[in-house]
Design a protein around this motif. Structure first.
Motif, mmCIF file in Angstrom:
data_model
loop_
_atom_site.group_PDB
_atom_site.id
_atom_site.type_symbol
_atom_site.label_atom_id
_atom_site.label_comp_id
_atom_site.label_asym_id
_atom_site.label_seq_id
_atom_site.Cartn_x
_atom_site.Cartn_y
_atom_site.Cartn_z
ATOM 1 N N GLY A 138 -54.207 39.446 13.507
ATOM 2 C CA GLY A 138 -53.703 41.329 13.586
ATOM 3 C C GLY A 138 -53.033 40.781 14.883
ATOM 4 O O GLY A 138 -53.344 40.878 15.649
ATOM 5 N N LEU A 139 -52.862 42.382 14.689
ATOM 6 C CA LEU A 139 -51.618 43.125 16.004
ATOM 7 C C LEU A 139 -53.040 44.814 16.364
ATOM 8 O O LEU A 139 -53.817 44.658 15.340
ATOM 9 N N ASN A 140 -53.183 45.033 17.951
ATOM 10 C CA ASN A 140 -53.377 46.198 17.647
ATOM 11 C C ASN A 140 -52.589 46.681 18.512
ATOM 12 O O ASN A 140 -52.425 47.191 19.069
ATOM 13 N N PHE A 141 -53.003 48.495 17.634
ATOM 14 C CA PHE A 141 -51.297 48.662 18.301
ATOM 15 C C PHE A 141 -52.389 50.641 19.253
ATOM 16 O O PHE A 141 -53.838 50.490 18.290
ATOM 17 N N THR A 142 -51.865 50.910 20.047
ATOM 18 C CA THR A 142 -52.361 51.936 20.770
ATOM 19 C C THR A 142 -50.672 52.648 21.407
ATOM 20 O O THR A 142 -49.970 53.069 21.553
ATOM 21 N N ALA A 143 -51.576 54.111 21.416
ATOM 22 C CA ALA A 143 -50.716 55.066 21.677
ATOM 23 C C ALA A 143 -50.854 56.265 22.889
ATOM 24 O O ALA A 143 -52.174 56.079 23.775
ATOM 25 N N ARG A 144 -50.364 55.747 24.014
ATOM 26 C CA ARG A 144 -50.872 56.283 25.680
ATOM 27 C C ARG A 144 -49.610 57.488 25.890
ATOM 28 O O ARG A 144 -48.497 56.855 26.195
ATOM 29 N N GLN A 145 -49.928 59.060 25.939
ATOM 30 C CA GLN A 145 -49.180 59.147 26.555
ATOM 31 C C GLN A 145 -47.548 59.921 25.588
ATOM 32 O O GLN A 145 -46.619 58.834 25.961
ATOM 33 N N ASN A 146 -47.639 59.751 23.847
ATOM 34 C CA ASN A 146 -46.347 59.944 23.294
ATOM 35 C C ASN A 146 -45.912 57.829 23.574
ATOM 36 O O ASN A 146 -44.347 58.249 22.761
#
Length: 241
Positions: A138-146
């Motif tokens: 699987g893959l991991n998604f993260t959000a950082r400052q839009n």
């Protein structure tokens, strides 16, 4: 009288206009959207030639088309740019077996449609087409400052823009090729400056002290010379007795 004439002329014009209006065919209703063309999407992006070639070589391109036509969940494709391939260590792709290349491409395919907002809040890890079980590969998604980033555990990349973001298919650009952790176990190529233990850097050479007699033989010669000298002295004194 004049007013009656005006009314009569108006009604006459209306009667002539009405049949011609009714005779005009209605505008056709928009038909269903045509099949999604993944090749066109990537070509219009202008910098995905290497990935498109890999999609064709592994025949994943045909698989995508079939699944898109038969899926009610949609799909999401993460498309590495040409620069992502240029920045790979030399021989990375050529060192992979055919089934590994297929797995690598499928690792960039999510078996569900995700908008960028979805990826901002999705539960990790997100399964890919490369894994048979939920969460495997699987893959991991993260959000950082839009900004949404995606990570394989080995490589992390930004999702720079959407080439297509409309159900049932989303295509997002990534600036790195996402290598699974299982692909990172291969040993790194040996540096040209490193040399095996006990081997000179400039290639094989003669053993140390080659051309000199071994120490044991030299000692034997010195012993023979000493015995001869002692024997000579003894004989010299016996001559005067």
């Amino acid at each position: 009288m004049a007013s009656h004439l005006i009314i009569f002329l108006t009604l006459t014009n209306f009667l002539f206009i009405l049949p011609s209006t009714l005779a005009q065919p209605a505008a056709p209703a928009p038909g269903p959207a045509g099949p999604i063309n993944v090749t066109d999407i990537l070509l219009k992006g202008g910098q995905y030639t290497a990935f498109l070639r890999l999609l064709n070589q592994t025949r994943v391109l045909d698989q995508l088309a079939n699944q898109l036509n038969n899926s009610d969940q949609g799909m999401t494709l993460l498309a590495p740019t040409d620069n992502a391939f240029l920045n790979l260590p030399s021989g990375t792709l050529n060192g992979l077996k055919e089934e590994e290349q297929v797995k690598l491409v499928l690792y960039h395919v999510l078996p569900k449609y995700y908008s960028l907002d979805d990826l901002d809040t999705v539960s990790n890890p997100v399964p890919t087409q490369a894994g048979s079980n939920h969460g495997s590969l699987g893959l991991n998604f993260t959000a950082r400052q839009n900004q949404v980033n995606v990570s394989s555990g080995v490589v992390e990349s930004q999702i720079n823009n959407a080439l297509r973001q409309a159900f049932p298919f989303a295509v997002y650009s990534v600036d790195k090729l996402l290598l699974p952790a299982s692909f990172s176990d291969a040993p790194a190529p040996e540096s040209s400056s490193s040399t095996p233990a006990g081997k000179p850097a400039n290639g094989p050479s003669a053993p140390a002290d080659a051309g000199s007699p071994p120490a044991k033989n030299a000692g034997g010669k010195r012993m023979d010379m000493g015995v001869g000298l002692v024997g000579g002295v003894v004989l010299f004194f016996m001559a005067f007795l």
